[in-house]
Design a protein around this motif. Structure first.
Motif, PDB file in Angstrom:
ATOM      1  N   LEU A 295     -41.406 -58.251 -65.761  1.00 11.57           N
ATOM      2  CA  LEU A 295     -40.365 -57.225 -65.688  1.00 11.57           C
ATOM      3  C   LEU A 295     -40.543 -56.133 -66.734  1.00 11.57           C
ATOM      4  CD1 LEU A 295     -37.355 -59.632 -65.120  1.00 11.57           C
ATOM      5  CD2 LEU A 295     -38.366 -58.080 -63.442  1.00 11.57           C
ATOM      6  N   ALA A 296     -41.652 -56.153 -67.445  1.00 12.65           N
ATOM      7  CA  ALA A 296     -41.832 -55.191 -68.537  1.00 12.65           C
ATOM      8  C   ALA A 296     -42.007 -53.760 -68.035  1.00 12.65           C
ATOM      9  CB  ALA A 296     -43.037 -55.591 -69.394  1.00 12.65           C
ATOM     10  N   HIS A 297     -42.441 -53.600 -66.805  1.00 14.32           N
ATOM     11  CA  HIS A 297     -42.686 -52.258 -66.266  1.00 14.32           C
ATOM     12  C   HIS A 297     -41.362 -51.639 -65.796  1.00 14.32           C
ATOM     13  CE1 HIS A 297     -44.337 -49.017 -63.861  1.00 14.32           C
ATOM     14  NE2 HIS A 297     -45.540 -49.296 -64.352  1.00 14.32           N
ATOM     15  N   PRO A 298     -41.053 -50.402 -66.189  1.00 16.21           N
ATOM     16  CA  PRO A 298     -39.763 -49.788 -65.794  1.00 16.21           C
ATOM     17  C   PRO A 298     -39.593 -49.640 -64.290  1.00 16.21           C
ATOM     18  CG  PRO A 298     -41.212 -48.170 -66.846  1.00 16.21           C
ATOM     19  CD  PRO A 298     -41.818 -49.504 -67.085  1.00 16.21           C
ATOM     20  N   MET A 299     -40.669 -49.420 -63.560  1.00 14.17           N
ATOM     21  CA  MET A 299     -40.537 -49.298 -62.103  1.00 14.17           C
ATOM     22  C   MET A 299     -40.132 -50.628 -61.483  1.00 14.17           C
ATOM     23  SD  MET A 299     -40.446 -47.623 -59.355  1.00 14.17           S
ATOM     24  CE  MET A 299     -41.003 -46.018 -59.945  1.00 14.17           C
ATOM     25  N   ARG A 300     -40.649 -51.738 -62.037  1.00 15.44           N
ATOM     26  CA  ARG A 300     -40.261 -53.030 -61.489  1.00 15.44           C
ATOM     27  C   ARG A 300     -38.791 -53.331 -61.780  1.00 15.44           C
ATOM     28  NH1 ARG A 300     -45.850 -54.387 -62.605  1.00 15.44           N
ATOM     29  NH2 ARG A 300     -45.470 -55.337 -64.636  1.00 15.44           N
ATOM     30  N   MET A 301     -38.299 -52.861 -62.918  1.00 13.55           N
ATOM     31  CA  MET A 301     -36.868 -52.991 -63.200  1.00 13.55           C
ATOM     32  C   MET A 301     -36.049 -52.235 -62.166  1.00 13.55           C
ATOM     33  SD  MET A 301     -35.930 -54.744 -65.990  1.00 13.55           S
ATOM     34  CE  MET A 301     -34.551 -53.895 -66.761  1.00 13.55           C
ATOM     35  N   ARG A 302     -36.497 -51.034 -61.810  1.00  6.98           N
ATOM     36  CA  ARG A 302     -35.777 -50.230 -60.833  1.00  6.98           C
ATOM     37  C   ARG A 302     -35.832 -50.877 -59.447  1.00  6.98           C
ATOM     38  NH1 ARG A 302     -38.200 -44.330 -61.440  1.00  6.98           N
ATOM     39  NH2 ARG A 302     -36.730 -43.949 -59.719  1.00  6.98           N
ATOM     40  N   ILE A 303     -36.991 -51.440 -59.102  1.00 14.22           N
ATOM     41  CA  ILE A 303     -37.117 -52.129 -57.819  1.00 14.22           C
ATOM     42  C   ILE A 303     -36.197 -53.345 -57.776  1.00 14.22           C
ATOM     43  CG2 ILE A 303     -38.705 -53.512 -56.415  1.00 14.22           C
ATOM     44  CD1 ILE A 303     -40.917 -51.525 -57.197  1.00 14.22           C
ATOM     45  N   CYS A 304     -36.060 -54.021 -58.914  1.00  8.76           N
ATOM     46  CA  CYS A 304     -35.165 -55.178 -58.980  1.00  8.76           C
ATOM     47  C   CYS A 304     -33.741 -54.805 -58.607  1.00  8.76           C
ATOM     48  CB  CYS A 304     -35.182 -55.794 -60.383  1.00  8.76           C
ATOM     49  SG  CYS A 304     -36.571 -56.889 -60.686  1.00  8.76           S
ATOM     50  N   THR A 314     -41.259 -52.770 -47.896  1.00  6.08           N
ATOM     51  CA  THR A 314     -42.104 -52.016 -48.829  1.00  6.08           C
ATOM     52  C   THR A 314     -41.932 -50.519 -48.606  1.00  6.08           C
ATOM     53  OG1 THR A 314     -43.722 -53.814 -48.923  1.00  6.08           O
ATOM     54  CG2 THR A 314     -44.483 -51.623 -49.564  1.00  6.08           C
ATOM     55  N   GLY A 315     -41.886 -50.104 -47.360  1.00  3.59           N
ATOM     56  CA  GLY A 315     -41.726 -48.684 -47.058  1.00  3.59           C
ATOM     57  C   GLY A 315     -40.409 -48.130 -47.563  1.00  3.59           C
ATOM     58  N   GLU A 316     -39.324 -48.886 -47.419  1.00  2.00           N
ATOM     59  CA  GLU A 316     -38.019 -48.432 -47.915  1.00  2.00           C
ATOM     60  C   GLU A 316     -38.046 -48.269 -49.432  1.00  2.00           C
ATOM     61  OE1 GLU A 316     -34.552 -50.080 -45.014  1.00  2.00           O
ATOM     62  OE2 GLU A 316     -35.647 -51.588 -46.138  1.00  2.00           O
ATOM     63  N   LEU A 317     -38.663 -49.211 -50.120  1.00  2.00           N
ATOM     64  CA  LEU A 317     -38.740 -49.127 -51.584  1.00  2.00           C
ATOM     65  C   LEU A 317     -39.589 -47.935 -52.007  1.00  2.00           C
ATOM     66  CD1 LEU A 317     -39.225 -52.913 -52.380  1.00  2.00           C
ATOM     67  CD2 LEU A 317     -37.185 -51.545 -52.868  1.00  2.00           C
ATOM     68  N   ALA A 318     -40.682 -47.693 -51.297  1.00  2.00           N
ATOM     69  CA  ALA A 318     -41.526 -46.537 -51.623  1.00  2.00           C
ATOM     70  C   ALA A 318     -40.756 -45.242 -51.454  1.00  2.00           C
ATOM     71  CB  ALA A 318     -42.771 -46.541 -50.729  1.00  2.00           C
ATOM     72  N   SER A 319     -39.973 -45.135 -50.374  1.00  2.00           N
ATOM     73  CA  SER A 319     -39.182 -43.930 -50.123  1.00  2.00           C
ATOM     74  C   SER A 319     -38.088 -43.760 -51.169  1.00  2.00           C
ATOM     75  CB  SER A 319     -38.570 -44.005 -48.720  1.00  2.00           C
ATOM     76  OG  SER A 319     -37.726 -42.899 -48.479  1.00  2.00           O
ATOM     77  N   GLY A 369     -27.315 -56.132 -65.684  1.00  2.00           N
ATOM     78  CA  GLY A 369     -27.998 -54.850 -65.659  1.00  2.00           C
ATOM     79  C   GLY A 369     -28.483 -54.465 -64.273  1.00  2.00           C
ATOM     80  N   VAL A 370     -29.094 -55.407 -63.550  1.00  2.00           N
ATOM     81  CA  VAL A 370     -29.639 -55.071 -62.235  1.00  2.00           C
ATOM     82  C   VAL A 370     -28.560 -55.021 -61.164  1.00  2.00           C
ATOM     83  CG1 VAL A 370     -31.941 -55.929 -62.737  1.00  2.00           C
ATOM     84  CG2 VAL A 370     -30.261 -57.477 -61.711  1.00  2.00           C
TER      85      VAL A 370
END
Length: 372
Positions: A295-304, A314-319, A369-370
């Motif tokens: 979870l150290a990567h900020p993008m993975r936190m946002r995806i969480c 995957t496509g929805e998360l990319a968008s 937080g998430v």
């Protein structure tokens, strides 16, 4: 990342603290739909779900997108009535009467906001009148499954009929369980609202925000409220269409969610929880280390944040995050290896979701937080 509410020019008397029966009902329905989000309420959710008649349980399942992955803004109809007082009703019937006063375009637009779509802050035409918005709404519904697609199609084809169906659903919930819930929690919620109102009157907005949540703060200029969330957005408390106002709604069922309505044509609403339950600690230091590293990567936190609320492709998360699908896949692979997410296939869609029991063991700060 934060949601920013512009309060420049907002008269102090237009800041309201008040409980809402409809908002509390929707939060309770969310607990029933997603008990993993609310580890302190497992006893209530299990007992209530077991006592539901099958017909009511089936109808709740049919409409649960309104309170499952995202909280529909129809929970706060008082915020969309132009130049109203910004105060919810005293009873569920009063809240539902206000909901009935919303026009079909606004109602449908709010009801079909079923994902973390980037256009939320920008507003835009309703799916009832705009072909592109309609196509986007149906595409999001397809990814959620045939049941949700069917409901979205019905709502678009017959808004008055489906609106009446939803009102009756809420009224049946009141009869089945919510009347007892509201009788139990309304005194505590009203007392909290009175206390926050007195803090606002005596000490000012900065102190009142601090009492609501440590995630809320007033900026140095005193003209913006900063809400610390794993999402970005802007709203104004002086929308010319809705009129000035800002409402804070307490909830006994809400933790760990801190929800902010900040869409155009609505006066902002902050739904805040009263208390947090105790949660178990991590299973082991070694396991905690592996998961925290993932979870150290900020993008993975946002995806969480997305995956904590519902399953996403995957496509929805990319968008949603403005990155490529291969980038999302790499982040998903890291989190899946750490056991933080689960994956399942629904037809041609592969859906990912956060493993909340595992995440809860990381501690309440991360879970809150998430899910904030």
């Amino acid at each position: 990342m934060a949601i920013v509410l512009d309060i420049a020019g907002l008269p102090p008397e237009r800041i309201v603290f008040s409980p809402s029966p409809l908002s509390e009902l929707m939060t309770a329905l969310h607990v029933l739909a997603e008990p993993g989000h609310h580890p302190g309420l497992h006893g209530w959710s299990t007992a209530t779900a077991a006592a539901l008649k099958q017909d009511l349980a089936d109808r709740l399942h049919e409409a649960d997108f309104l309170w499952n992955s995202t909280f529909s803004d129809i929970t706060s109809p008082f915020a969309a009535l132009p130049y109203g007082e910004g105060r919810p009703g005293e009873t569920l019937a009063e809240d539902l009467d206000m909901l009935d006063r919303l026009d079909d375009e606004l109602y449908v637009n709010a009801a079909l906001e079923i994902s973390c779509a980037s256009r939320y802050c920008m507003g835009g035409p309703s799916p009832l009148v705009d072909a592109a918005a309609r196509e986007q709404a149906l595409e999001r519904a397809v990814a959620r499954g045939p049941r949700q697609l069917s409901f979205a199609q019905r709502l678009l084809a017959d808004p008055p009929g489906v609106r009446a169906w939803i009102r009756r659903l809420f009224e049946d919930c009141e009869e089945a369980f919510f009347a007892n819930v509201w009788q139990r929690v309304r005194v505590e919620l009203a007392a909290d609202a009175r206390h926050k109102t007195e803090v606002l009157r005596r000490k000012g907005l900065r102190e009142a925000l601090a009492e609501v949540s440590p995630a809320l703060a007033l900026d140095e200029t005193g003209t913006r409220i900063i809400v610390d969330k794993l999402s970005s957005g802007r709203g104004t408390t002086v929308d010319p269409e809705a009129g000035p106002g800002l409402t804070f709604v307490p909830s006994s069922f809400g933790w760990p969610h801190l929800m902010v309505l900040h869409a155009p044509r609505w006066r902002p609403v902050v739904h805040y929880p009263l208390a947090a339950p105790e949660l178990p600690g991590p299973a082991s230091v070694e396991l905690l280390g592996r998961r925290m590293e993932a979870l150290a990567h900020p993008m993975r936190m946002r995806i969480c944040r997305n995956l904590a609320r519902a399953s996403f492709t995957t496509g929805e998360l990319a968008s949603a995050h403005g990155i490529s699908a291969p980038e999302v896949s790499r982040h998903i692979a890291v989190m899946k290896k750490a056991g933080l997410i689960t994956t399942r296939r629904r037809g041609r869609y592969v859906l990912h979701q956060l493993n909340l029991p595992v995440v809860a063991r990381l501690g309440s700060d991360f879970l809150e937080g998430v899910l904030r």
